[in-house]
Design a protein around this motif. Sequence first.
Motif, PDB file in Angstrom:
ATOM      1  N   ARG A 122      41.139  49.300  61.801  1.00 16.59           N
ATOM      2  CA  ARG A 122      41.955  50.506  61.988  1.00 16.59           C
ATOM      3  C   ARG A 122      41.398  51.664  61.179  1.00 16.59           C
ATOM      4  NH1 ARG A 122      46.544  48.349  61.059  1.00 16.59           N
ATOM      5  NH2 ARG A 122      46.646  48.815  58.846  1.00 16.59           N
ATOM      6  N   GLY A 123      41.000  51.405  59.940  1.00  9.73           N
ATOM      7  CA  GLY A 123      40.447  52.456  59.099  1.00  9.73           C
ATOM      8  C   GLY A 123      39.154  53.018  59.651  1.00  9.73           C
ATOM      9  N   GLY A 138      44.155  51.065  49.732  1.00  5.37           N
ATOM     10  CA  GLY A 138      43.632  49.892  49.056  1.00  5.37           C
ATOM     11  C   GLY A 138      42.765  50.221  47.862  1.00  5.37           C
ATOM     12  N   ALA A 139      42.487  49.178  47.075  1.00  4.20           N
ATOM     13  CA  ALA A 139      41.542  49.252  45.963  1.00  4.20           C
ATOM     14  C   ALA A 139      40.606  48.062  46.138  1.00  4.20           C
ATOM     15  CB  ALA A 139      42.255  49.187  44.628  1.00  4.20           C
ATOM     16  N   THR A 140      39.317  48.325  46.313  1.00  4.87           N
ATOM     17  CA  THR A 140      38.351  47.274  46.614  1.00  4.87           C
ATOM     18  C   THR A 140      37.240  47.241  45.590  1.00  4.87           C
ATOM     19  OG1 THR A 140      38.758  47.513  49.003  1.00  4.87           O
ATOM     20  CG2 THR A 140      36.743  46.378  48.345  1.00  4.87           C
ATOM     21  N   GLY A 141      37.041  46.078  44.979  1.00  5.62           N
ATOM     22  CA  GLY A 141      35.886  45.859  44.118  1.00  5.62           C
ATOM     23  C   GLY A 141      34.727  45.373  44.960  1.00  5.62           C
ATOM     24  N   SER A 165      19.882  46.699  50.169  1.00  6.81           N
ATOM     25  CA  SER A 165      19.182  47.966  49.949  1.00  6.81           C
ATOM     26  C   SER A 165      20.160  49.070  49.550  1.00  6.81           C
ATOM     27  CB  SER A 165      18.443  48.385  51.218  1.00  6.81           C
ATOM     28  OG  SER A 165      19.365  48.777  52.230  1.00  6.81           O
ATOM     29  N   GLY A 166      19.615  50.177  49.074  1.00  9.15           N
ATOM     30  CA  GLY A 166      20.455  51.306  48.714  1.00  9.15           C
ATOM     31  C   GLY A 166      21.246  51.829  49.889  1.00  9.15           C
ATOM     32  N   ASN A 167      20.608  51.902  51.048  1.00  8.90           N
ATOM     33  CA  ASN A 167      21.312  52.383  52.236  1.00  8.90           C
ATOM     34  C   ASN A 167      22.423  51.426  52.648  1.00  8.90           C
ATOM     35  OD1 ASN A 167      19.760  54.692  52.409  1.00  8.90           O
ATOM     36  ND2 ASN A 167      18.260  53.787  53.797  1.00  8.90           N
ATOM     37  N   GLN A 168      22.173  50.120  52.519  1.00  8.54           N
ATOM     38  CA  GLN A 168      23.206  49.140  52.851  1.00  8.54           C
ATOM     39  C   GLN A 168      24.373  49.232  51.881  1.00  8.54           C
ATOM     40  OE1 GLN A 168      20.608  45.697  52.793  1.00  8.54           O
ATOM     41  NE2 GLN A 168      20.711  45.477  55.024  1.00  8.54           N
ATOM     42  N   ARG A 169      24.082  49.527  50.634  1.00 11.46           N
ATOM     43  CA  ARG A 169      25.157  49.741  49.665  1.00 11.46           C
ATOM     44  C   ARG A 169      26.034  50.914  50.092  1.00 11.46           C
ATOM     45  NH1 ARG A 169      23.878  48.424  43.648  1.00 11.46           N
ATOM     46  NH2 ARG A 169      22.480  46.638  43.816  1.00 11.46           N
ATOM     47  N   ASP A 170      25.386  52.000  50.491  1.00  3.28           N
ATOM     48  CA  ASP A 170      26.131  53.181  50.930  1.00  3.28           C
ATOM     49  C   ASP A 170      26.984  52.869  52.156  1.00  3.28           C
ATOM     50  OD1 ASP A 170      24.997  54.663  48.896  1.00  3.28           O
ATOM     51  OD2 ASP A 170      23.417  55.519  50.157  1.00  3.28           O
ATOM     52  N   LEU A 171      26.431  52.101  53.088  1.00  3.56           N
ATOM     53  CA  LEU A 171      27.182  51.718  54.285  1.00  3.56           C
ATOM     54  C   LEU A 171      28.439  50.939  53.902  1.00  3.56           C
ATOM     55  CD1 LEU A 171      24.325  50.515  56.678  1.00  3.56           C
ATOM     56  CD2 LEU A 171      25.664  52.597  56.919  1.00  3.56           C
ATOM     57  N   ALA A 172      28.267  49.947  53.018  1.00  3.09           N
ATOM     58  CA  ALA A 172      29.396  49.106  52.631  1.00  3.09           C
ATOM     59  C   ALA A 172      30.474  49.920  51.929  1.00  3.09           C
ATOM     60  CB  ALA A 172      28.914  47.973  51.725  1.00  3.09           C
ATOM     61  N   MET A 175      32.379  52.143  54.396  1.00  9.73           N
ATOM     62  CA  MET A 175      33.293  51.403  55.266  1.00  9.73           C
ATOM     63  C   MET A 175      34.574  51.022  54.532  1.00  9.73           C
ATOM     64  SD  MET A 175      30.866  49.066  57.757  1.00  9.73           S
ATOM     65  CE  MET A 175      29.846  48.396  56.447  1.00  9.73           C
ATOM     66  N   PHE A 176      34.467  50.586  53.286  1.00  9.31           N
ATOM     67  CA  PHE A 176      35.671  50.195  52.562  1.00  9.31           C
ATOM     68  C   PHE A 176      36.457  51.403  52.071  1.00  9.31           C
ATOM     69  CE2 PHE A 176      33.776  46.041  52.718  1.00  9.31           C
ATOM     70  CZ  PHE A 176      34.883  45.216  52.827  1.00  9.31           C
ATOM     71  N   GLN A 177      35.789  52.538  51.938  1.00  5.06           N
ATOM     72  CA  GLN A 177      36.521  53.758  51.598  1.00  5.06           C
ATOM     73  C   GLN A 177      37.392  54.229  52.756  1.00  5.06           C
ATOM     74  OE1 GLN A 177      33.315  56.264  50.274  1.00  5.06           O
ATOM     75  NE2 GLN A 177      33.173  55.243  48.277  1.00  5.06           N
ATOM     76  N   ALA A 178      37.178  53.660  53.936  1.00  7.96           N
ATOM     77  CA  ALA A 178      38.040  53.957  55.079  1.00  7.96           C
ATOM     78  C   ALA A 178      39.438  53.375  54.891  1.00  7.96           C
ATOM     79  CB  ALA A 178      37.420  53.422  56.374  1.00  7.96           C
ATOM     80  N   VAL A 179      39.590  52.455  53.925  1.00  2.06           N
ATOM     81  CA  VAL A 179      40.916  51.870  53.677  1.00  2.06           C
ATOM     82  C   VAL A 179      41.356  52.072  52.226  1.00  2.06           C
ATOM     83  CG1 VAL A 179      40.786  50.170  55.525  1.00  2.06           C
ATOM     84  CG2 VAL A 179      39.900  49.575  53.255  1.00  2.06           C
ATOM     85  N   GLY A 180      40.689  52.972  51.507  1.00  3.67           N
ATOM     86  CA  GLY A 180      41.128  53.245  50.141  1.00  3.67           C
ATOM     87  C   GLY A 180      39.989  53.535  49.189  1.00  3.67           C
TER      88      GLY A 180
END
Length: 293
Positions: free
Chosen positions: A32-33, A146-149, A157-164, A167-172
């Motif tokens: 949904r996020g 949400g709060a996600t660790g 990779s750095g780009n994969q870190r940014d992607l992850a 995506m989780f910032q879409a829910v908090g």
Amino acid sequence: MTILSSSSVSTAIGSLKMCFYGAGSIAEAMVRGLLDRGLTEPGRISMMNRQNAARMEELAARYGVNTSSLDAEKAVMLQEADIVFLMMKPKDAAEAISQVRDLLHPGQLVISVIAGMTIRTLETLLGKPMPIVRTMPNTSSTIGLGATGISFSASVSGNQRDLAETMFQAVGLTAVVEEKLLEVVTGLSGSGPAYVYYLMEAMIVAGSELGLTEEAARELTVQTVLGAAHMVKATGENPADLRRKVTSPNGTTQAAIEKLDANHFSQAVISAIARAAERAAEMGAEIERKATS
């Protein structure tokens, strides 16, 4: 390596296929996020679980995502995904991963939302080198607060870190931490909503026992907790400073705080969070023993 800008990260996410293995409330919140933020389209998302066909039909109807209860179609979803979210229950995770690991390949990014499962255990179960993102969201993700660790394996990779993170910032909110600290995140924010609910339960009972209607006690409690959280966020002040500002000498708040102190309120909260973190580590060790035995 080219570092992507925030707009480029969003564009990149929209070009990727995602497969969610596990379709519980956090998986639904993520979908949904991502859709609400316009980060991707329903056709690029597939969702699957082991046997709940009714749940798959519900999600397909609600979000327009791809779902299936057929093993052959689920296999294709996993094989073709650029990002695979592992979101099954911890007790089912080892068996489920062992059944699908041959369908996965090193070109995919694996994002784990499996409580207690370490990156090392997941690498062992996958049986091949793959970039792994381990996360610990909380239930407030279901309402976008949400709060996600987040922790990363060495091969992310750095780009994969940014992607992850995006995506989780879409829910908090997200916080990147060393993996050994994810147990602390579990104790603090993963289980944290329950502590607040527990406090609210007690406040409502107190209001009711002292003469308020249960409805009034509930409404006042909810607004009080909401207002306090917003005050901390809006002012940027330390909670301790805000507490002192509303605690007049010899006043009602001081009397209440003294009673809490007499009952070791702060130490009880600290001990509770420490025990939750300890329990998370115990669960992780048990998962690892079962996975490697």
